[in-house]
Design an enzyme around this catalytic site. Structure first.
Site, PDB file in Angstrom:
ATOM      1  N   LYS A 234      12.867  -8.334 -50.403  1.00  0.00           N
ATOM      2  CA  LYS A 234      11.580  -7.938 -51.172  1.00  0.00           C
ATOM      3  C   LYS A 234      12.041  -6.578 -50.742  1.00  0.00           C
ATOM      4  O   LYS A 234      11.125  -5.738 -51.358  1.00  0.00           O
ATOM      5  CB  LYS A 234      11.025  -8.544 -49.860  1.00  0.00           C
ATOM      6  CG  LYS A 234      10.659  -9.982 -50.170  1.00  0.00           C
ATOM      7  CD  LYS A 234      10.020  -9.517 -48.617  1.00  0.00           C
ATOM      8  CE  LYS A 234       8.952 -11.285 -48.644  1.00  0.00           C
ATOM      9  NZ  LYS A 234       7.646 -11.739 -48.377  1.00  0.00           N
TER      10      LYS A 234
ATOM     11  N   LYS B 105       4.103 -16.210 -54.035  1.00  0.00           N
ATOM     12  CA  LYS B 105       3.188 -15.955 -53.973  1.00  0.00           C
ATOM     13  C   LYS B 105       2.977 -14.549 -54.575  1.00  0.00           C
ATOM     14  O   LYS B 105       1.704 -14.446 -55.143  1.00  0.00           O
ATOM     15  CB  LYS B 105       2.065 -15.547 -52.756  1.00  0.00           C
ATOM     16  CG  LYS B 105       2.025 -16.307 -51.455  1.00  0.00           C
ATOM     17  CD  LYS B 105       1.819 -15.794 -49.992  1.00  0.00           C
ATOM     18  CE  LYS B 105       1.469 -17.155 -49.034  1.00  0.00           C
ATOM     19  NZ  LYS B 105       1.786 -16.593 -47.681  1.00  0.00           N
TER      20      LYS B 105
ATOM     21  N   LYS C 221      11.701 -19.616 -57.114  1.00  0.00           N
ATOM     22  CA  LYS C 221      10.785 -20.287 -55.390  1.00  0.00           C
ATOM     23  C   LYS C 221       9.778 -19.946 -56.137  1.00  0.00           C
ATOM     24  O   LYS C 221       8.866 -19.022 -56.787  1.00  0.00           O
ATOM     25  CB  LYS C 221      11.143 -19.088 -54.633  1.00  0.00           C
ATOM     26  CG  LYS C 221      10.794 -20.573 -53.522  1.00  0.00           C
ATOM     27  CD  LYS C 221      11.587 -19.526 -52.167  1.00  0.00           C
ATOM     28  CE  LYS C 221      10.843 -18.191 -52.289  1.00  0.00           C
ATOM     29  NZ  LYS C 221      10.613 -17.854 -50.665  1.00  0.00           N
TER      30      LYS C 221
HETATM   31  P1  TYM Z   1       5.633 -17.102 -44.960  1.00  0.00           P
HETATM   32  O1  TYM Z   1       3.840 -17.423 -45.273  1.00  0.00           O
HETATM   33  O2  TYM Z   1       5.995 -17.161 -46.091  1.00  0.00           O
HETATM   34  O3  TYM Z   1       5.543 -18.676 -45.941  1.00  0.00           O
HETATM   35  C1  TYM Z   1       4.668 -19.776 -45.182  1.00  0.00           C
HETATM   36  C2  TYM Z   1       5.635 -21.201 -44.912  1.00  0.00           C
HETATM   37  O4  TYM Z   1       5.848 -21.557 -46.676  1.00  0.00           O
HETATM   38  C3  TYM Z   1       6.873 -22.338 -46.501  1.00  0.00           C
HETATM   39  N1  TYM Z   1       7.394 -21.809 -48.083  1.00  0.00           N
HETATM   40  C4  TYM Z   1       8.111 -22.527 -49.001  1.00  0.00           C
HETATM   41  N2  TYM Z   1       8.409 -24.011 -48.814  1.00  0.00           N
HETATM   42  C5  TYM Z   1       8.885 -24.515 -50.357  1.00  0.00           C
HETATM   43  N3  TYM Z   1       8.774 -24.355 -51.186  1.00  0.00           N
HETATM   44  C6  TYM Z   1       8.491 -22.881 -51.826  1.00  0.00           C
HETATM   45  N4  TYM Z   1       7.754 -22.388 -52.657  1.00  0.00           N
HETATM   46  C7  TYM Z   1       7.606 -22.013 -50.251  1.00  0.00           C
HETATM   47  N5  TYM Z   1       7.567 -20.907 -50.295  1.00  0.00           N
HETATM   48  C8  TYM Z   1       6.784 -20.565 -48.851  1.00  0.00           C
HETATM   49  C9  TYM Z   1       7.726 -21.102 -46.035  1.00  0.00           C
HETATM   50  O5  TYM Z   1       9.358 -21.439 -45.617  1.00  0.00           O
HETATM   51  C10 TYM Z   1       7.474 -20.933 -44.658  1.00  0.00           C
HETATM   52  O6  TYM Z   1       7.738 -21.850 -43.581  1.00  0.00           O
HETATM   53  N6  TYM Z   1       8.083 -15.747 -41.990  1.00  0.00           N
HETATM   54  C11 TYM Z   1       7.530 -17.100 -42.542  1.00  0.00           C
HETATM   55  C12 TYM Z   1       6.280 -16.945 -41.692  1.00  0.00           C
HETATM   56  C13 TYM Z   1       6.892 -16.545 -39.939  1.00  0.00           C
HETATM   57  C14 TYM Z   1       7.085 -17.435 -39.325  1.00  0.00           C
HETATM   58  C15 TYM Z   1       7.548 -17.309 -37.745  1.00  0.00           C
HETATM   59  C16 TYM Z   1       7.129 -18.864 -39.925  1.00  0.00           C
HETATM   60  C17 TYM Z   1       6.863 -15.245 -39.594  1.00  0.00           C
HETATM   61  N7  TYM Z   1       6.749 -15.489 -38.091  1.00  0.00           N
HETATM   62  C18 TYM Z   1       7.513 -17.614 -36.961  1.00  0.00           C
HETATM   63  C19 TYM Z   1       7.612 -19.621 -38.138  1.00  0.00           C
HETATM   64  C20 TYM Z   1       7.987 -19.323 -37.375  1.00  0.00           C
HETATM   65  C21 TYM Z   1       7.014 -17.424 -43.764  1.00  0.00           C
HETATM   66  O7  TYM Z   1       8.491 -17.022 -44.677  1.00  0.00           O
HETATM   67  O8  TYM Z   1       6.181 -17.239 -43.615  1.00  0.00           O
END
Ligand code: TYM
Length: 350
Positions: free
Chosen positions: A118, A214, A211
């Site tokens: 990032k 968004k 991957k």
């Molecule tokens: P975020 O919003 O980027 O993603 C949310 C969830 O979606 C999963 N994900 C995917 N899974 C499979 N294939 C993909 N292409 C893909 N893109 C996203 C992510 O693995 C995530 O589970 N850092 C976290 C948010 C967070 C969090 C936490 C999670 C903040 N605090 C505490 C667990 C526990 C995240 O990536 O969000």
């Protein structure tokens, strides 16, 4: 384990919730409700760690926070039986993150691949918050002493860091923890990642080695949860494939990332294994498989999109869900914060 099992997970309100978020995370959030007490958080504080041009500014952040909440509910999360809330309403997340900032080491954070991706080449210009992102994540989870965390594959490294932070806190403050009455000297559990199902890493529809995300410039690379049926069908039809027919066995998907991805998506949506999907479609051309996949996607996602639309049209109702969830989360968080402060030696009013 001496800890009560509890599930915590979060999703960032940064726009364009997609099929990866749904299959990698949200579907599993829904399942976990049957067996555990669950806390699902819209992590608005994480959302502002990149430039305002990335997260879109105040109006967009509020809109996206409500949209992720709507997606949780439309997908089947019950905000009365479990807790759904937005992170910034519970100040314990920031407070515990500060304590953890003093436990985590620069070297640990410097190894985080998501930060490197990032921040890109211009690291000097990345926000301190982006570097600190995984520490806030550890605080999210451990504020509720959660034991299980359903996430997609890309979050594995962050979960390992959460475990390291929990362990170092338990070690650093072991005597104090025992003095507070926890005679096994364990205050925080080591949270376990739950990375399950055939779609833990959903890939871009335009490039099977990237991957689904968004932030991809091409909207055709992903299926958004708000896409209508025609858009979904069109994106699947246009998805990149290779010229070979589908294999009949899973081994045949090796070195065929696009085929592997589409079969994984089908399997996850149909709640079948990849092997079963290939038994049905193996040997056939992509065109007929894509038709079946498009139909399945629309059947599964269109009702969610419809329900999300209905929910976001009433922001007052969404806000009341978030307020209620935050109240219940705050009560749980307060207990951990009080004990954490006692363990660290911070004087507090009693
Ligand atoms: P975020 O919003 O980027 O993603 C949310 C969830 O979606 C999963 N994900 C995917 N899974 C499979 N294939 C993909 N292409 C893909 N893109 C996203 C992510 O693995 C995530 O589970 N850092 C976290 C948010 C967070 C969090 C936490 C999670 C903040 N605090 C505490 C667990 C526990 C995240 O990536 O969000």
């Amino acid at each position: 384990m001496p800890f009560v099992e509890r599930v915590f997970s979060g999703v960032q309100p940064t726009g364009n919730l997609h099929l990866g978020n749904y299959l990698g995370a949200i579907v599993n959030f829904v399942k976990m409700q049957e067996t555990h007490n669950c806390i699902y958080c819209v992590v608005d504080m994480h959302a502002i760690t990149q430039g305002v041009d990335v997260w879109g500014g105040p109006a967009e952040l509020a809109r996206n926070t409500r949209e992720v909440t709507a997606a949780f509910i439309a997908a089947g999360i019950d905000p009365r039986k479990h807790i759904v809330f937005n992170q910034s309403q519970v100040s314990g997340h920031a407070e515990l993150a500060w304590i953890f900032n003093c436990v985590a080491r620069m070297g640990w954070l410097g190894r985080m691949t998501q930060f490197k991706e990032k921040a890109g080449k211009d690291r000097e210009n990345a926000s301190v918050g982006l570097f600190d992102y995984p520490v806030l994540m550890a605080a999210d989870i451990l504020l509720y002493r959660a034991t299980h965390v359903p996430v997609g594959e890309d979050q594995k490294q962050h979960l390992e860091l959460s475990r390291d932070i929990a362990q170092k806190f338990n070690n650093d403050f072991g005597d104090s923890i025992r003095a507070q009455g926890a005679n096994d000297g364990l205050f925080f559990p080591l949270p376990e990642p739950l990375i399950t199902g055939p779609a833990t890493r959903v890939m871009s529809l335009r490039d099977g080695t990237k991957k689904m995300s968004k932030s991809d410039a091409s909207d055709n690379s992903r299926i958004n949860l708000t896409d209508d049926a025609d858009t979904i069908a069109q994106k699947i039809r246009k998805a990149k494939t290779d010229p070979e027919p589908l294999p009949s066995e899973e081994k045949g998907l090796e070195a065929r990332p696009e085929a592997d991805n589409l079969v994984g998506i089908f399997a996850a949506l149909a709640e079948r294994s990849k092997a079963e999907v290939l038994r049905e479609f193996g040997g056939g051309q992509f065109s007929s498989f894509k038709n079946a996949l498009a139909e399945l996607c629309v059947t599964k996602l269109a009702p969610i999109a419809g329900e999300m639309k209905r929910l976001v049209s009433d922001p007052g109702h969404i806000d009341s869900i978030l307020n209620d969830g935050s109240d219940r989360a705050r009560a749980l968080a307060q207990e951990t914060m009080n004990l954490s402060k006692d363990i660290v030696g911070f004087i507090r009013r009693r």
